[in-house]
Design a protein around this motif. Structure first.
Motif, mmCIF file in Angstrom:
data_model
loop_
_atom_site.group_PDB
_atom_site.id
_atom_site.type_symbol
_atom_site.label_atom_id
_atom_site.label_comp_id
_atom_site.label_asym_id
_atom_site.label_seq_id
_atom_site.Cartn_x
_atom_site.Cartn_y
_atom_site.Cartn_z
ATOM 1 N N ILE A 185 4.434 6.818 4.476
ATOM 2 C CA ILE A 185 3.396 6.946 3.447
ATOM 3 C C ILE A 185 2.969 5.609 2.836
ATOM 4 N N GLY A 186 3.624 4.523 3.252
ATOM 5 C CA GLY A 186 3.229 3.241 2.694
ATOM 6 C C GLY A 186 4.051 2.102 3.239
ATOM 7 N N GLU B 170 3.488 -3.783 14.650
ATOM 8 C CA GLU B 170 3.621 -3.056 13.386
ATOM 9 C C GLU B 170 2.563 -3.465 12.353
ATOM 10 N N GLU B 171 1.990 -4.654 12.504
ATOM 11 C CA GLU B 171 0.885 -5.025 11.613
ATOM 12 C C GLU B 171 -0.332 -4.151 11.893
ATOM 13 N N PHE C 262 0.855 -1.184 0.000
ATOM 14 C CA PHE C 262 0.000 0.000 0.000
ATOM 15 C C PHE C 262 0.892 1.234 0.000
ATOM 16 N N ASP C 263 0.571 2.170 -0.881
ATOM 17 C CA ASP C 263 1.381 3.385 -1.015
ATOM 18 C C ASP C 263 0.435 4.554 -1.298
ATOM 19 N N GLN D 40 -3.507 1.214 10.616
ATOM 20 C CA GLN D 40 -3.727 2.636 10.883
ATOM 21 C C GLN D 40 -3.342 3.478 9.662
ATOM 22 N N LEU D 41 -2.270 3.097 9.009
ATOM 23 C CA LEU D 41 -1.827 3.818 7.811
ATOM 24 C C LEU D 41 -2.879 3.738 6.707
ATOM 25 N N VAL D 42 -3.390 2.543 6.468
ATOM 26 C CA VAL D 42 -4.386 2.360 5.417
ATOM 27 C C VAL D 42 -5.677 3.088 5.762
ATOM 28 N N ALA D 43 -6.075 3.043 7.024
ATOM 29 C CA ALA D 43 -7.359 3.620 7.431
ATOM 30 C C ALA D 43 -7.326 5.137 7.538
#
Length: 338
Positions: free
Chosen positions: A291-292, A245-246, A129-130, A251-254
């Motif tokens: 960022i990804g 970290e998973e 994911f980026d 959190q990054l994606v959401a």
């Protein structure tokens, strides 16, 4: 201006992509090998990076020693790089700084302890994911000789979240945060969490960078009326994702790109590749924007935007192995809600 072929070989730095959107790998040309193994290219280094100190002056001799020390340091750091995707270290724009000067100029974050994340993992995450693929990440910026990384990370997260919400991607004013965030110390350092707390409490609207341009020095706060258009923070979260970290990936994606603090001491020499070693997290000192991520290759890694310009790292980016809290990347991670 003519530059030594030996030096140009090294500045090719990372010309071959390794895997899908992974870090670039050093081109193993003869000129690369000569540069990374020789301290005789100090003249070429000065020409390329426009160093103006006078030959045989006290500063010249001091910088040459720092440069030679850097080449010795690179050999040690690269001795750990046994895989093709491993991080590579060599000559860059920081090679004539002592390690103390580098820390004092660029590593100025004030770390704040974050609460342990107690939420759940997000099921069904993509393997890669980026947020750049969504066109919501602004270009790499250069903080210059100012300890403003904490402001760049916060503003980077805000402008990305604003674009994710449907607005046109627009660069917001880092200088406004630098000048006005009274809980921080401008170019002398600060904390992303404190900056976000201040933005949340005051509901101050960040204006576009074009209205309040970056100067790489702390100035007097320029106030705007409440009716002035801008972007404000409704809320934010800061958590410690050590060992989780998973969940941090979720959190990054959401929620969009995440502002994080890291131990970046070894980044003075970073050229590209995935950092897996000698990045201890014993001293969190720098702020970045995650960022990804990519878990499709042999080494899963975070994609991290830095604020040292595009001549550093992989066009301004650094890749950090996922798992083990490398560089302390999971110690204090903030998401912004607009």
């Amino acid at each position: 201006m003519s530059v030594s072929p030996l030096f140009l070989g090294s500045l090719a730095v990372l010309s071959t992509l390794v895997g899908p959107l992974c870090c670039q790998n050093v081109n193993s040309s003869e000129s690369d090998a000569k540069l990374n193994g020789s301290a005789a290219d100090f003249r070429a280094f000065r020409a390329h990076f426009h160093r103006t100190y006078e030959v045989d002056s006290e500063e010249f001799n001091r910088r040459r020693v720092y440069f030679q020390n850097a080449t010795e340091r690179h050999a040690y750091l690269n001795s750990f790089s046994t895989m093709s995707q491993s991080a590579k270290y060599g000559i860059n724009q920081f090679s004539d700084l002592s390690q103390k000067e580098f820390k004092d100029l660029y590593l100025r974050v004030v770390p704040d302890k974050a609460p342990i994340f107690s939420g759940l993992k997000t099921p069904g995450l993509p393997a890669r994911f980026d947020w750049r693929d969504k066109a919501v990440v602004a270009p790499v910026q250069n903080q210059g000789a100012c300890g403003s990384c904490w402001a760049f990370s916060v503003v980077g997260a805000m402008q990305a979240d604003h674009a994710i919400g449907g607005s046109q991607l627009e660069q917001l004013s880092v200088q406004q945060v630098l000048d006005c965030s009274y809980q921080n110390a401008g170019c002398s350092g600060g904390s992303p969490s404190r900056a976000l707390s201040w933005l949340n409490q005051t509901k101050l609207k960040l204006v576009p960078r074009s209205e309040y341009p970056y100067k790489a020095k702390t100035g007097i706060c320029h106030f705007f009326s409440q009716s002035h258009e801008g972007v404000s923070v409704k809320d934010f979260s800061t958590y410690d994702f050590s060992g989780q970290e998973e969940a941090m990936m979720g959190q990054l994606v959401a929620h969009g790109p995440l502002a994080a603090i890291v131990d970046a001491v070894s980044w003075q020499d970073y050229l590209g590749g995935i950092i897996q070693y000698h990045c201890s997290s014993h001293w969190s000192n720098h702020a970045v924007l995650i960022i990804g991520y990519d878990t499709t290759g042999d080494i899963p890694y975070w994609i991290v935007q830095n604020s040292w310009g595009t001549t550093w790292g992989d066009e301004g980016y650094v890749y950090i192995k996922i798992g083990g809290n490398i560089c302390g990347i999971a110690d204090s991670v903030a998401a912004v809600f607009l």
